[in-house]
Design a protein around this motif. Sequence first.
Motif, PDB file in Angstrom:
ATOM      1  N   SER A  71       0.673  -1.290  -0.091  1.00 46.54           N
ATOM      2  CA  SER A  71       0.032   0.038  -0.031  1.00 46.54           C
ATOM      3  C   SER A  71       0.868   1.466  -0.231  1.00 46.54           C
ATOM      4  CB  SER A  71      -0.892   0.203   1.208  1.00 46.54           C
ATOM      5  OG  SER A  71      -0.055   0.189   2.557  1.00 46.54           O
ATOM      6  N   ALA A  72       0.379   2.142  -0.650  1.00 44.51           N
ATOM      7  CA  ALA A  72       0.779   3.530  -0.563  1.00 44.51           C
ATOM      8  C   ALA A  72       1.529   4.117   0.657  1.00 44.51           C
ATOM      9  CB  ALA A  72       0.393   4.760  -1.337  1.00 44.51           C
ATOM     10  N   HIS A  73       0.448   4.204   1.567  1.00 42.67           N
ATOM     11  CA  HIS A  73       0.736   4.477   3.013  1.00 42.67           C
ATOM     12  C   HIS A  73       1.932   3.695   3.576  1.00 42.67           C
ATOM     13  CE1 HIS A  73      -2.714   1.875   3.395  1.00 42.67           C
ATOM     14  NE2 HIS A  73      -2.064   1.509   4.741  1.00 42.67           N
ATOM     15  N   PHE A  74       1.936   2.404   3.689  1.00 45.58           N
ATOM     16  CA  PHE A  74       3.036   1.437   4.165  1.00 45.58           C
ATOM     17  C   PHE A  74       4.370   1.712   3.529  1.00 45.58           C
ATOM     18  CE2 PHE A  74       5.534  -2.258   4.263  1.00 45.58           C
ATOM     19  CZ  PHE A  74       5.604  -2.697   5.578  1.00 45.58           C
ATOM     20  N   LEU A  75       4.425   1.994   2.284  1.00 45.88           N
ATOM     21  CA  LEU A  75       5.663   2.277   1.279  1.00 45.88           C
ATOM     22  C   LEU A  75       6.010   3.578   1.884  1.00 45.88           C
ATOM     23  CD1 LEU A  75       4.726   0.847  -2.121  1.00 45.88           C
ATOM     24  CD2 LEU A  75       6.280  -0.137  -0.304  1.00 45.88           C
ATOM     25  N   SER A  76       5.338   4.558   1.950  1.00 46.28           N
ATOM     26  CA  SER A  76       5.767   5.722   2.298  1.00 46.28           C
ATOM     27  C   SER A  76       6.342   5.934   3.826  1.00 46.28           C
ATOM     28  CB  SER A  76       4.401   6.789   2.143  1.00 46.28           C
ATOM     29  OG  SER A  76       4.883   8.129   2.837  1.00 46.28           O
ATOM     30  N   CYS A  81      10.859   6.859   7.449  1.00 41.10           N
ATOM     31  CA  CYS A  81      11.082   6.521   8.675  1.00 41.10           C
ATOM     32  C   CYS A  81      12.430   5.726   8.725  1.00 41.10           C
ATOM     33  CB  CYS A  81      10.265   5.852   9.497  1.00 41.10           C
ATOM     34  SG  CYS A  81       8.873   7.284  10.053  1.00 41.10           S
ATOM     35  N   ALA A  82      12.819   5.092   7.725  1.00 46.14           N
ATOM     36  CA  ALA A  82      14.149   4.383   7.535  1.00 46.14           C
ATOM     37  C   ALA A  82      15.209   4.923   8.320  1.00 46.14           C
ATOM     38  CB  ALA A  82      14.669   3.928   6.179  1.00 46.14           C
ATOM     39  N   GLY A  83      15.537   6.201   8.186  1.00 39.38           N
ATOM     40  CA  GLY A  83      16.654   6.798   8.926  1.00 39.38           C
ATOM     41  C   GLY A  83      16.517   7.058  10.285  1.00 39.38           C
ATOM     42  N   LEU A  84      15.017   6.976  10.721  1.00 40.53           N
ATOM     43  CA  LEU A  84      14.799   7.203  12.148  1.00 40.53           C
ATOM     44  C   LEU A  84      14.577   5.960  13.131  1.00 40.53           C
ATOM     45  CD1 LEU A  84      11.515   9.488  11.401  1.00 40.53           C
ATOM     46  CD2 LEU A  84      14.239  10.254  11.734  1.00 40.53           C
ATOM     47  N   LEU A  85      15.096   4.846  12.495  1.00 42.34           N
ATOM     48  CA  LEU A  85      14.802   3.625  13.057  1.00 42.34           C
ATOM     49  C   LEU A  85      16.029   2.758  13.394  1.00 42.34           C
ATOM     50  CD1 LEU A  85      11.404   2.313  11.353  1.00 42.34           C
ATOM     51  CD2 LEU A  85      11.693   3.106  13.557  1.00 42.34           C
TER      52      LEU A  85
END
Length: 97
Positions: A71-76, A81-85
Motif C-alpha cells: 500500500s502507498a501509506h505503508f511504502l511511504s 522513517c528508515a533513517g529514524l529507526l
Amino acid sequence: MSTPLTLIVTLIARPGQAAAVEAALRLLIPSSQAEAGCLQYNLHRHRDNPQRFSMIEQWQDRAALDAHERSAHFLSFGRTCAGLLEQVEHQPMHRIL
C-alpha cells in the motif's frame, strides 16, 4: 478458509527520534485499519523504554498482509522513517485459541 495472521512488529527509534516515529506510526493507523482484510491494527509504546513501539496487527490472511505491505501509506512510512529507526523486528504469529 485460512486462519487469521497476527503480526507483532517491534520498532526501536534512534535516540531523539521517538516523537517523529510515533507521529509517522499514528498516520499509518486509519489507512491501515480501513484496508480490506485488516482485523486489528493497534499501536503500543513500551512503558519503560519510550524508544520502543509495537504494532499489533491481525490480517484475514497472508494476501491481506501482502496487500498492506504494497500500500502507498505503508511504502511511504518505510521511505520516511528508515533513517529514524534503529531496529525493526517482525514476528508472524497464528492464534491458537
